[in-house]
Design a protein around this motif. Structure first.
Motif, PDB file in Angstrom:
ATOM      1  N   LEU A  96       0.925  -1.166  -0.041  1.00  0.00           N
ATOM      2  CA  LEU A  96      -0.058  -0.105   0.004  1.00  0.00           C
ATOM      3  C   LEU A  96       0.764   1.102  -0.142  1.00  0.00           C
ATOM      4  CD1 LEU A  96      -2.773  -0.820   2.746  1.00  0.00           C
ATOM      5  CD2 LEU A  96      -3.052  -0.775   0.106  1.00  0.00           C
ATOM      6  N   LYS A  97       0.393   2.201  -0.806  1.00  0.00           N
ATOM      7  CA  LYS A  97       1.010   3.521  -0.810  1.00  0.00           C
ATOM      8  C   LYS A  97       1.473   4.057   0.285  1.00  0.00           C
ATOM      9  CE  LYS A  97       1.606   7.692  -3.535  1.00  0.00           C
ATOM     10  NZ  LYS A  97       1.096   8.753  -4.500  1.00  0.00           N
ATOM     11  N   SER A  98       0.465   4.033   1.393  1.00  0.00           N
ATOM     12  CA  SER A  98       0.458   4.867   2.747  1.00  0.00           C
ATOM     13  C   SER A  98       1.385   4.259   3.499  1.00  0.00           C
ATOM     14  CB  SER A  98      -0.847   4.846   3.386  1.00  0.00           C
ATOM     15  OG  SER A  98      -1.327   3.548   3.478  1.00  0.00           O
ATOM     16  N   HIS A  99       1.433   2.924   3.381  1.00  0.00           N
ATOM     17  CA  HIS A  99       2.628   2.042   4.365  1.00  0.00           C
ATOM     18  C   HIS A  99       3.884   2.335   3.734  1.00  0.00           C
ATOM     19  CE1 HIS A  99       4.485  -0.734   6.863  1.00  0.00           C
ATOM     20  NE2 HIS A  99       4.976  -1.593   5.777  1.00  0.00           N
ATOM     21  N   LYS A 100       4.024   2.331   2.290  1.00  0.00           N
ATOM     22  CA  LYS A 100       5.726   2.725   1.813  1.00  0.00           C
ATOM     23  C   LYS A 100       5.839   4.067   2.034  1.00  0.00           C
ATOM     24  CE  LYS A 100       7.846   2.710  -2.717  1.00  0.00           C
ATOM     25  NZ  LYS A 100       7.591   2.834  -4.144  1.00  0.00           N
ATOM     26  N   ASN A 101       5.170   4.749   2.042  1.00  0.00           N
ATOM     27  CA  ASN A 101       5.320   6.418   2.437  1.00  0.00           C
ATOM     28  C   ASN A 101       5.807   6.534   3.726  1.00  0.00           C
ATOM     29  OD1 ASN A 101       4.618   7.189  -0.163  1.00  0.00           O
ATOM     30  ND2 ASN A 101       2.629   7.997   0.366  1.00  0.00           N
ATOM     31  N   ALA A 102       5.001   5.766   4.663  1.00  0.00           N
ATOM     32  CA  ALA A 102       5.348   5.667   6.362  1.00  0.00           C
ATOM     33  C   ALA A 102       6.696   5.193   6.397  1.00  0.00           C
ATOM     34  CB  ALA A 102       4.294   5.090   7.002  1.00  0.00           C
ATOM     35  N   VAL A 103       6.908   4.242   5.762  1.00  0.00           N
ATOM     36  CA  VAL A 103       8.414   3.433   5.954  1.00  0.00           C
ATOM     37  C   VAL A 103       9.452   4.337   5.414  1.00  0.00           C
ATOM     38  CG1 VAL A 103       9.694   1.618   5.342  1.00  0.00           C
ATOM     39  CG2 VAL A 103       7.472   1.021   5.865  1.00  0.00           C
ATOM     40  N   GLU A 104       9.295   5.097   4.273  1.00  0.00           N
ATOM     41  CA  GLU A 104      10.370   6.015   3.821  1.00  0.00           C
ATOM     42  C   GLU A 104      10.398   7.370   4.640  1.00  0.00           C
ATOM     43  OE1 GLU A 104       8.874   7.005  -0.155  1.00  0.00           O
ATOM     44  OE2 GLU A 104       9.573   5.103  -1.006  1.00  0.00           O
ATOM     45  N   SER A 105       9.158   7.655   4.952  1.00  0.00           N
ATOM     46  CA  SER A 105       9.256   8.920   6.096  1.00  0.00           C
ATOM     47  C   SER A 105       9.981   8.544   7.447  1.00  0.00           C
ATOM     48  CB  SER A 105       7.792   9.333   6.397  1.00  0.00           C
ATOM     49  OG  SER A 105       7.832  10.557   7.310  1.00  0.00           O
ATOM     50  N   TYR A 106      10.139   7.553   8.111  1.00  0.00           N
ATOM     51  CA  TYR A 106      10.519   7.100   8.980  1.00  0.00           C
ATOM     52  C   TYR A 106      12.056   6.961   8.692  1.00  0.00           C
ATOM     53  CZ  TYR A 106      12.258   4.448  13.286  1.00  0.00           C
ATOM     54  OH  TYR A 106      12.816   3.974  14.396  1.00  0.00           O
ATOM     55  N   ALA A 107      12.457   6.420   7.704  1.00  0.00           N
ATOM     56  CA  ALA A 107      14.041   6.285   7.551  1.00  0.00           C
ATOM     57  C   ALA A 107      14.553   7.478   7.132  1.00  0.00           C
ATOM     58  CB  ALA A 107      14.083   5.473   6.124  1.00  0.00           C
ATOM     59  N   LYS A 108      13.634   8.297   6.590  1.00  0.00           N
ATOM     60  CA  LYS A 108      14.210   9.648   6.463  1.00  0.00           C
ATOM     61  C   LYS A 108      14.503  10.482   7.730  1.00  0.00           C
ATOM     62  CE  LYS A 108      12.852  14.235   4.457  1.00  0.00           C
ATOM     63  NZ  LYS A 108      12.060  15.000   3.568  1.00  0.00           N
ATOM     64  N   ARG A 109      13.578  10.632   8.566  1.00  0.00           N
ATOM     65  CA  ARG A 109      13.540  11.100   9.830  1.00  0.00           C
ATOM     66  C   ARG A 109      14.817  10.309  10.791  1.00  0.00           C
ATOM     67  NH1 ARG A 109      11.535  15.860   8.819  1.00  0.00           N
ATOM     68  NH2 ARG A 109       9.175  15.717   8.385  1.00  0.00           N
ATOM     69  N   THR A 110      14.911   9.335  10.688  1.00  0.00           N
ATOM     70  CA  THR A 110      16.027   8.457  11.305  1.00  0.00           C
ATOM     71  C   THR A 110      17.401   9.075  10.934  1.00  0.00           C
ATOM     72  OG1 THR A 110      14.638   6.525  11.666  1.00  0.00           O
ATOM     73  CG2 THR A 110      17.188   6.031  11.976  1.00  0.00           C
ATOM     74  N   LYS A 111      17.401   9.291   9.619  1.00  0.00           N
ATOM     75  CA  LYS A 111      18.910   9.875   9.206  1.00  0.00           C
ATOM     76  C   LYS A 111      18.983  11.222   9.456  1.00  0.00           C
ATOM     77  CE  LYS A 111      21.473  10.858   4.683  1.00  0.00           C
ATOM     78  NZ  LYS A 111      21.917  12.317   5.258  1.00  0.00           N
ATOM     79  N   GLU A 112      17.917  12.087   9.614  1.00  0.00           N
ATOM     80  CA  GLU A 112      17.938  13.387  10.145  1.00  0.00           C
ATOM     81  C   GLU A 112      18.284  13.576  11.606  1.00  0.00           C
ATOM     82  OE1 GLU A 112      14.665  15.404   6.966  1.00  0.00           O
ATOM     83  OE2 GLU A 112      14.121  14.858   9.145  1.00  0.00           O
ATOM     84  N   VAL A 113      17.575  12.568  12.251  1.00  0.00           N
ATOM     85  CA  VAL A 113      18.245  12.682  13.518  1.00  0.00           C
ATOM     86  C   VAL A 113      19.676  12.163  13.801  1.00  0.00           C
ATOM     87  CG1 VAL A 113      17.978  11.151  15.640  1.00  0.00           C
ATOM     88  CG2 VAL A 113      15.695  11.760  14.678  1.00  0.00           C
ATOM     89  N   LYS A 114      20.254  11.462  13.182  1.00  0.00           N
ATOM     90  CA  LYS A 114      21.697  10.936  13.275  1.00  0.00           C
ATOM     91  C   LYS A 114      22.484  11.995  12.763  1.00  0.00           C
ATOM     92  CE  LYS A 114      25.339   7.965  11.287  1.00  0.00           C
ATOM     93  NZ  LYS A 114      26.089   9.155  11.027  1.00  0.00           N
ATOM     94  N   ASP A 115      22.068  12.932  11.745  1.00  0.00           N
ATOM     95  CA  ASP A 115      22.669  14.149  11.193  1.00  0.00           C
ATOM     96  C   ASP A 115      23.003  15.165  12.210  1.00  0.00           C
ATOM     97  OD1 ASP A 115      23.521  12.832   8.742  1.00  0.00           O
ATOM     98  OD2 ASP A 115      21.795  13.689   7.619  1.00  0.00           O
ATOM     99  N   ALA A 116      21.547  15.388  12.643  1.00  0.00           N
ATOM    100  CA  ALA A 116      21.251  16.617  13.675  1.00  0.00           C
ATOM    101  C   ALA A 116      22.383  16.308  15.078  1.00  0.00           C
ATOM    102  CB  ALA A 116      19.882  16.683  14.179  1.00  0.00           C
TER     103      ALA A 116
END
Length: 223
Positions: A96-116
């Motif tokens: 489902l697109k919504s789940h795919k978006n959720a997984v991608e969003s979490y991966a993106k936020r996780t990287k942003e946390v590491k960078d921050a």
């Protein structure tokens, strides 16, 4: 980073670094919150998928049961169509697109946390180094690198043209200075420096006597 500035400028650097640390920490906390929101969204879509998959499996089982009991050709055809439908729904539910978006969003936020977090850690390191440099500059009055009495007093009254500038690198700490031409200042000479930011007996590490186009100057490095 090498600090090549007076103690007063070091104070400004420390204040700037403290502000940078606070800003980096707040940015890190913001990214943590965003990661938490993304994690909840991902968990929610995962739970929805799990719930839907179980429902679709039940419907598939029911359709298979109807096929087994069907007596007529039309009844069997309807059951087979239903089975195909629910098999497709089970296959599609995980993409489902919504789940795919959720997984991608979490991966993106996780990287942003590491960078921050990395930015925050680096900001703290820079602050620590600036505070150490300031402490050394402030404590210079209590220390002396010389092992014998000063041969010359260098102050504003005796020709000092600028405040000595503190510097720190792999070779340790040092102070650069500039004064009106003074031939008594040579390599390994011991001089007493008395200025607003430095009051210390030190040894001349290196330097030169030169003409800058308007004045004859003596410049050098003290350790």
């Amino acid at each position: 980073m090498v600090y090549d500035t007076s103690a007063s400028d070091l104070q400004k650097i420390v204040r700037t670094r403290r502000t940078a640390v606070r800003s980096a920490h707040n940015h890190y906390l913001t990214k943590l919150k965003q990661q938490g929101t993304a994690a909840k969204y991902r968990s929610s879509t995962t739970a929805t998928i799990s719930k839907d998959r179980e429902l679709y499996k039940k419907n598939l089982t029911a359709a298979q049961g109807r096929l087994a009991k069907a007596k007529t050709k039309s009844g069997k055809a309807a059951a087979q169509k239903s089975i195909k439908h629910w098999q497709q729904r089970i296959s599609d539910v995980g993409s489902l697109k919504s789940h795919k978006n959720a997984v991608e969003s979490y991966a993106k936020r996780t990287k942003e946390v590491k960078d921050a977090k990395d930015d925050w850690i680096n900001a703290k390191k820079l602050l620590t180094k600036a505070e150490r440099a300031l402490k050394k500059a402030g404590g210079a009055k209590k220390n002396s690198t010389a092992t014998k009495p000063a041969e010359f007093l260098l102050s504003n009254e005796t020709g000092l043209t600028d405040e000595p500038a503190y510097s720190e690198d792999d070779d340790g700490e040092s102070w650069s200075f500039s004064c009106l031409l003074q031939h008594r200042i040579t390599t390994d000479a011991v001089i007493k420096v008395k200025s607003r930011n430095l009051n210390r007996t030190m040894v001349v590490d290196n330097g030169e006597h030169a003409y800058d186009g308007s004045s004859f100057l003596t410049t050098g490095v003290l350790k």
